[in-house]
Structure formats: C-alpha cells, structure tokens
Design a protein around this motif. Structure first.
Motif, PDB file in Angstrom:
ATOM      1  N   THR A 452     156.350 -27.567  -0.234  1.00 52.50           N
ATOM      2  CA  THR A 452     155.778 -28.461   0.786  1.00 52.50           C
ATOM      3  C   THR A 452     154.900 -27.657   1.738  1.00 52.50           C
ATOM      4  N   ALA A 453     154.014 -28.363   2.428  1.00 54.50           N
ATOM      5  CA  ALA A 453     153.121 -27.708   3.384  1.00 54.50           C
ATOM      6  C   ALA A 453     153.923 -27.020   4.489  1.00 54.50           C
ATOM      7  N   ASP A 454     154.913 -27.721   5.050  1.00 60.40           N
ATOM      8  CA  ASP A 454     155.718 -27.160   6.144  1.00 60.40           C
ATOM      9  C   ASP A 454     156.438 -25.884   5.709  1.00 60.40           C
ATOM     10  N   GLU A 455     156.942 -25.907   4.484  1.00 59.42           N
ATOM     11  CA  GLU A 455     157.673 -24.740   3.966  1.00 59.42           C
ATOM     12  C   GLU A 455     156.748 -23.517   3.880  1.00 59.42           C
ATOM     13  N   LEU A 456     155.531 -23.741   3.394  1.00 61.18           N
ATOM     14  CA  LEU A 456     154.581 -22.625   3.253  1.00 61.18           C
ATOM     15  C   LEU A 456     154.139 -22.105   4.619  1.00 61.18           C
ATOM     16  N   ILE A 457     153.931 -23.019   5.567  1.00 63.73           N
ATOM     17  CA  ILE A 457     153.530 -22.609   6.919  1.00 63.73           C
ATOM     18  C   ILE A 457     154.628 -21.754   7.552  1.00 63.73           C
ATOM     19  N   GLU A 458     155.875 -22.205   7.446  1.00 67.55           N
ATOM     20  CA  GLU A 458     157.003 -21.444   8.013  1.00 67.55           C
ATOM     21  C   GLU A 458     157.120 -20.076   7.354  1.00 67.55           C
ATOM     22  N   TRP A 459     156.946 -20.047   6.051  1.00 70.87           N
ATOM     23  CA  TRP A 459     157.022 -18.792   5.288  1.00 70.87           C
ATOM     24  C   TRP A 459     155.933 -17.816   5.751  1.00 70.87           C
ATOM     25  N   SER A 460     154.732 -18.353   5.970  1.00 69.74           N
ATOM     26  CA  SER A 460     153.609 -17.482   6.344  1.00 69.74           C
ATOM     27  C   SER A 460     153.734 -16.952   7.768  1.00 69.74           C
ATOM     28  N   LYS A 461     154.437 -17.689   8.636  1.00 71.01           N
ATOM     29  CA  LYS A 461     154.634 -17.250  10.033  1.00 71.01           C
ATOM     30  C   LYS A 461     155.318 -15.893  10.099  1.00 71.01           C
ATOM     31  N   GLU A 462     156.209 -15.638   9.147  1.00 70.34           N
ATOM     32  CA  GLU A 462     156.969 -14.383   9.152  1.00 70.34           C
ATOM     33  C   GLU A 462     156.143 -13.204   8.648  1.00 70.34           C
ATOM     34  N   ARG A 463     155.035 -13.504   8.000  1.00 74.86           N
ATOM     35  CA  ARG A 463     154.270 -12.437   7.352  1.00 74.86           C
ATOM     36  C   ARG A 463     152.893 -12.213   7.942  1.00 74.86           C
ATOM     37  N   LEU A 464     152.479 -13.091   8.851  1.00 71.31           N
ATOM     38  CA  LEU A 464     151.135 -12.984   9.429  1.00 71.31           C
ATOM     39  C   LEU A 464     151.203 -13.144  10.943  1.00 71.31           C
ATOM     40  N   GLY A 465     150.270 -12.486  11.637  1.00 67.10           N
ATOM     41  CA  GLY A 465     150.205 -12.609  13.092  1.00 67.10           C
ATOM     42  C   GLY A 465     149.997 -14.056  13.517  1.00 67.10           C
ATOM     43  N   ARG A 466     150.342 -14.342  14.775  1.00 68.91           N
ATOM     44  CA  ARG A 466     150.305 -15.726  15.264  1.00 68.91           C
ATOM     45  C   ARG A 466     148.917 -16.351  15.195  1.00 68.91           C
ATOM     46  N   HIS A 467     147.880 -15.514  15.248  1.00 69.57           N
ATOM     47  CA  HIS A 467     146.509 -16.044  15.194  1.00 69.57           C
ATOM     48  C   HIS A 467     146.032 -16.199  13.751  1.00 69.57           C
ATOM     49  N   LYS A 468     146.844 -15.730  12.785  1.00 71.52           N
ATOM     50  CA  LYS A 468     146.368 -15.681  11.399  1.00 71.52           C
ATOM     51  C   LYS A 468     146.973 -16.726  10.471  1.00 71.52           C
ATOM     52  N   TYR A 469     148.219 -17.124  10.723  1.00 68.92           N
ATOM     53  CA  TYR A 469     148.858 -17.977   9.707  1.00 68.92           C
ATOM     54  C   TYR A 469     148.227 -19.383   9.697  1.00 68.92           C
ATOM     55  N   PRO A 470     148.166 -20.015   8.497  1.00 70.73           N
ATOM     56  CA  PRO A 470     147.497 -21.319   8.413  1.00 70.73           C
ATOM     57  C   PRO A 470     148.301 -22.421   9.087  1.00 70.73           C
ATOM     58  N   ARG A 471     147.615 -23.260   9.841  1.00 71.62           N
ATOM     59  CA  ARG A 471     148.259 -24.446  10.433  1.00 71.62           C
ATOM     60  C   ARG A 471     148.092 -25.645   9.519  1.00 71.62           C
ATOM     61  N   LEU A 472     147.125 -25.545   8.599  1.00 77.65           N
ATOM     62  CA  LEU A 472     146.842 -26.652   7.681  1.00 77.65           C
ATOM     63  C   LEU A 472     147.009 -26.183   6.243  1.00 77.65           C
ATOM     64  N   VAL A 473     147.633 -26.995   5.422  1.00 78.20           N
ATOM     65  CA  VAL A 473     147.765 -26.693   3.997  1.00 78.20           C
ATOM     66  C   VAL A 473     147.326 -27.920   3.214  1.00 78.20           C
ATOM     67  N   ARG A 474     146.426 -27.722   2.250  1.00 78.84           N
ATOM     68  CA  ARG A 474     146.008 -28.812   1.381  1.00 78.84           C
ATOM     69  C   ARG A 474     146.324 -28.415  -0.060  1.00 78.84           C
ATOM     70  N   PHE A 475     146.972 -29.309  -0.793  1.00 84.48           N
ATOM     71  CA  PHE A 475     147.289 -29.029  -2.194  1.00 84.48           C
ATOM     72  C   PHE A 475     146.226 -29.639  -3.102  1.00 84.48           C
ATOM     73  N   VAL A 476     145.771 -28.872  -4.073  1.00 87.14           N
ATOM     74  CA  VAL A 476     144.766 -29.354  -5.029  1.00 87.14           C
ATOM     75  C   VAL A 476     145.205 -28.958  -6.446  1.00 87.14           C
ATOM     76  N   GLU A 477     144.621 -29.633  -7.440  1.00 88.86           N
ATOM     77  CA  GLU A 477     144.960 -29.305  -8.839  1.00 88.86           C
ATOM     78  C   GLU A 477     144.236 -28.060  -9.311  1.00 88.86           C
ATOM     79  N   ALA A 478     143.036 -27.836  -8.765  1.00 91.50           N
ATOM     80  CA  ALA A 478     142.261 -26.651  -9.154  1.00 91.50           C
ATOM     81  C   ALA A 478     141.269 -26.327  -8.050  1.00 91.50           C
ATOM     82  N   LEU A 479     140.920 -25.059  -7.934  1.00 95.02           N
ATOM     83  CA  LEU A 479     139.906 -24.636  -6.959  1.00 95.02           C
ATOM     84  C   LEU A 479     138.542 -24.653  -7.643  1.00 95.02           C
TER      85      LEU A 479
END
Length: 498
Positions: A452-479
């Motif tokens: 889920t988007a929330d799960e990924l955001i929480e996960w990234s908070k622990e690994r990136l500075g407060r100004h760096k982690y994504p606040r928005l997550v969009r799921f797509v089938e392909a880039l």
C-alpha cells in the motif's frame, strides 16, 4: 608573505567597530558583537585543546540558535574548515557526511544529540556539545589563512544521488557576503534581519548570517519556522528584513490574514526555488513591500544573480548577475567546452567569477565536469534577454526542490527500490502549493506483495531524510520507457501531474 584573508574577519571586524551593538537575538538572549566574538575565540581555543588544527574539518550539527555562529566563527578563527550537517538527515546520511568530509570532530547541539551521537560513532569521531567549548581561555586573535584556502564544505547531492562536498574558499565567501550587502541589496547597518533560513544551508549562512554580521546589523534567530511564529517574532523584534524560500512566503501570506499588526518589512529576498508570481503579488499586497528574487547554488557561494535596485526588478526573473560575476547561457548539449548563446536563446546557465567554488572534495572528475573553460555549469536551463534579465525555464537534471531543499530523485529511487514489494520506481516532482514541489514515487509493485502507499511511505521515512521521503505514491502497471530503455520522466510528469 602572501596576502591573507579569513571569513572570521566578518565577525572580528564588526566586534571591533560595533562592540556594544546586538549581533544576535535568540529568545531571551541578546548577544553583542564583542561578546559573540569573545565566545567564538573561546570555542576556537577549546577546539585547539581537543586537537583541532588549522585546515582540519569541524562538523556542525546545530539549529538556528546563537551556538551556530559561536562555533562556526570559532572553527574559522582557529583556521579550521566548517562542515555544516543538514539537520533533516538520517544518522546514516549524516555519518556519510562526516566520513566523506574527513571531519575530525562533530559539534552537536543537545537537540540533535540522539542522531548526532549515532552518526559520530559510525564515523569514528568524537562529539562535543557547544556548551563544552565555552570554558577555555580565548585565543588572542584569529589564525591567518590564504584567500584560496577552504573555509566551508557544503554538501550537495549530484545527479548520481551521492552527496558531494562543495569546497568554498575564504575568498568565495567573503566576496559573496560583500556583494550581497553592498551591491546587490539595499541592506543597512540598522537592519533587523529574521534568521529563519537554516544556517546549515548556504542561503541562510551567507546572505542571512554573514551578510548581517558584515554590516553590524542584528540577526533575530528563529529555530522552527511557521508563518505565525515568524510574524509574532518579527512584530516583537521590529524586524525589517526577511530572507526566505518561496514556501516561507506562502506561509507568511496565509498567516497574515486577519492579523491586526504586521511587521514593517523594508527588504525581502527570495531564493532556493522559483517564486510563483501569484505568491509574490499576494505578499506585496499584504505587506506593502516588494520581494527581490535571486538565484544561486552551493557551488556559487551561493548568490549568482538577483533582482537589484540598480537594474530594476522584473517579476518572474532572477534578475542580473551580482558584482564581479558573469552569468551567461551556453549550449547545453556540448559537454567538453562552453559555447555561449546569443540573447533570448534557451540554454544552460553558466557562471564565472569570484563566487565559483574550488571544486568537489576529493572528486577531481566531478569537478572537471562541473567547471569547464573556467565556467561553472549549473545544470539549470534558462534565457537571458536583451536587457540582461535572466529567467530559469527548467532543469537539465531531474532535481526536485521541495521547500527550498534540493532532493535528488535517484537517491530516493535507490532507497525505495530496496523494498521487497517494489519492482520498479521512478521519482518525480509534482507541483505543490505549499512546498513548490512535492516528491512523488511512481511504483510498479510486485502484485503478490499487496503493497500500500501508506506502507511504502512509512518504510521510506526510516531510510530517507525528512525532506526526501515521498509524500505521494502512485501505482502503475509499467513505467514509460524511451528507445534506450530510460524512464521518460517528462512523460510521467505529464500523466501523473496532469
């Protein structure tokens, strides 16, 4: 004997000229120039007792409180090189800064101790609190330095995402301080300046703190910026000068609504990111003043151009080059040489002058790519009109500027790609009314992981500075991919942001 020059003179000379003037207001504390300089010389002596020598690097992890200038000028007075540590980093990111810079010691404010002590331990260096440096016998004066000696190393991320230390000399920083206050802006010795830009950042350090001290004006510290807090403090201390990034101007406009009393601001300077015209107009209307927008980078000390009273202002532009600095537009697709373009043509902004840094610490190849034919390549695309006004159009690199802080997508992508539920990720900036740009992760997920988007955001908070982690997550089938299988970020921006 060759000429000597020290950035420490900025404070030393104002202590000599204006000993009894208030240099810094920090809460209830009012510290005069004479006292601040004596405290800096005391810090210098204490650092020497701890084995720091001229040319050694001293890291600072201190918010916007009076301890910052005390230790900053103390380290400079000893002839050491200051390495400011970004306060929004994780302990791992801070440890990287300490190791890469070769810092011999970290001076860490108690408010940052939890993270700072972990970072210092990881880097294998001692950590001291600013208060630990105030009991020594002060040095008699400051150590002399050559103009080309390093004074400050500012960490800036590159397109690779690995931060690089930009080495700024005493000449770079003294000259940039001088031209900011004497040529580029109508700054005055009786100014009261709000110090809310982070002092670990080049804008707050050179334009805010050093510029104020060079004039013998007063700097009012604000450690945690909010629109309300800034307005309250500015009214109370009769602040006349405000330096900020666009998100701060947005906050001030919002906080000003319905207030009976607003500060009487004479001079406002904006930098760090493009200032939306709507914000400029609303601010000018609310505060009956005008904002002078400028442009610079860590590698240019920072100021390269600004709207200046001498040339007049033009909203939506970054004005003219500052005194002694040349800013031109070069052909962006040619890497090995600089080929300047005529007025009006779009190209890469290139800069030459006393403000251009000495290079990236221990990175000769990166330095050679950045400084070509004596010009610094900014990586920003812009135009210069027939009247000499420069406008930024877009960025050559995919840098995202969130709230005035540079965020490099690749660094964020590297972190997110480690999540087991992420198959592929691209990070882009999307327009945001508060932060200018917000960080958006476009993710191709592993269907079986149920991410889920929330799960990924929480996960990234622990690994990136407060100004760096994504606040928005969009799921797509392909880039979307180009012919060489590179992710087409402009296509993502069009589809996601649109």
């Amino acid at each position: 004997m060759s000429a000597t020059l020290s950035l420490a003179a900025i404070l030393a000379e104002s202590a000599r000229r204006y000993p009894h003037k208030v240099a810094v207001v920090d809460g209830e504390q009012r510290v005069t120039y004479a006292d601040l300089w004596r405290q800096a010389l005391t810090c210098a002596s204490a650092l020497r007792e701890r084995g720091v020598r001229p040319g050694d690097r001293v890291a600072l992890q201190i918010p916007n409180v009076v301890d910052f200038p005390r230790v900053y000028f103390g380290a400079l007075a000893l002839g050491a090189v200051v390495v400011p540590v970004h306060l929004l980093l994780t302990a791992d990111e801070a440890a990287y800064t300490l190791k890469d810079s070769g810092a011999s010691l970290l001076v860490c404010h108690p408010s940052q101790a939890a993270m700072g002590s972990v970072a210092a331990e990881a880097a294998g260096i001692p950590v001291v609190a600013p208060a630990d440096l105030l009991s020594a016998e002060p040095l008699r004066s400051y150590e002399s330095r050559a103009p080309e000696d390093p004074a400050v190393v500012l960490y800036t991320s590159g397109t690779t995402g690995e931060p690089k230390g930009a080495v700024l000399t005493h000449l770079n920083l003294v000259m940039n301080t001088m031209v900011n206050v004497f040529d580029a802006n109508d700054a005055r010795p009786d100014d009261v300046v709000l110090g809310c830009l982070p002092l670990f950042h080049t804008f707050g350090q050179t334009v805010g703190m050093n510029g104020t001290f060079r004039l013998g004006a007063t700097l009012v510290m604000l450690a945690r910026f909010t629109g309300e807090a800034a307005l309250d403090l500015m009214v109370r201390e009769k602040v006349t000068v405000f330096h900020g990034v666009p998100t701060m101007y947005v906050a001030l406009v919002a906080a000003a609504e319905g207030r009976p009393e607003l500060p009487r601001l004479r001079l406002c300077v904006s930098g760090g990111a493009a200032l939306p015209l709507a914000v400029l107009e609303k601010f000018n209307a609310a505060f009956s003043t005008s904002i002078f927008e400028g442009y610079g980078l860590s590698e240019t000390s920072p100021t390269a151009t600004t709207n200046q009273p001498h040339f007049g202002t033009r909203a939506g532009t970054i004005g003219h080059p500052v005194w002694g600095v040349e800013v031109e537009i070069a052909r962006p697709e040619i890497d090995e040489r600089i080929e300047l373009l005529p007025a009006g043509e779009l190209g890469e902004i290139v800069i030459r002058g006393h403000n251009v840094f000495a290079g990236y610490l221990n990175r000769p190849e990166d330095t050679a790519q950045a400084i070509v034919d004596g010009w610094f390549r900014s990586g920003d695309l812009g135009t210069k009109d027939a009247d000499g006004f420069i406008t930024i159009v877009d960025r050559k690199k995919d840098i995202v500027i969130r709230g005035g802080f540079n965020v490099y997508p690749r660094e964020v992508e590297e972190a997110l790609a480690r999540h087991p539920g992420v198959v592929q990720v691209a990070v882009i900036g999307v327009a945001d009314p508060v932060h200018g740009e917000e960080i958006c992760a476009v993710v191709v997920p592993d269907a079986a992981a149920g991410l889920t988007a929330d799960e990924l955001i929480e996960w990234s908070k622990e690994r990136l500075g407060r100004h760096k982690y994504p606040r928005l997550v969009r799921f797509v089938e392909a880039l979307p991919l180009g012919p060489s299988h590179k992710v087409l970020k402009r296509e993502l921006r069009r589809t996601i942001a649109g």
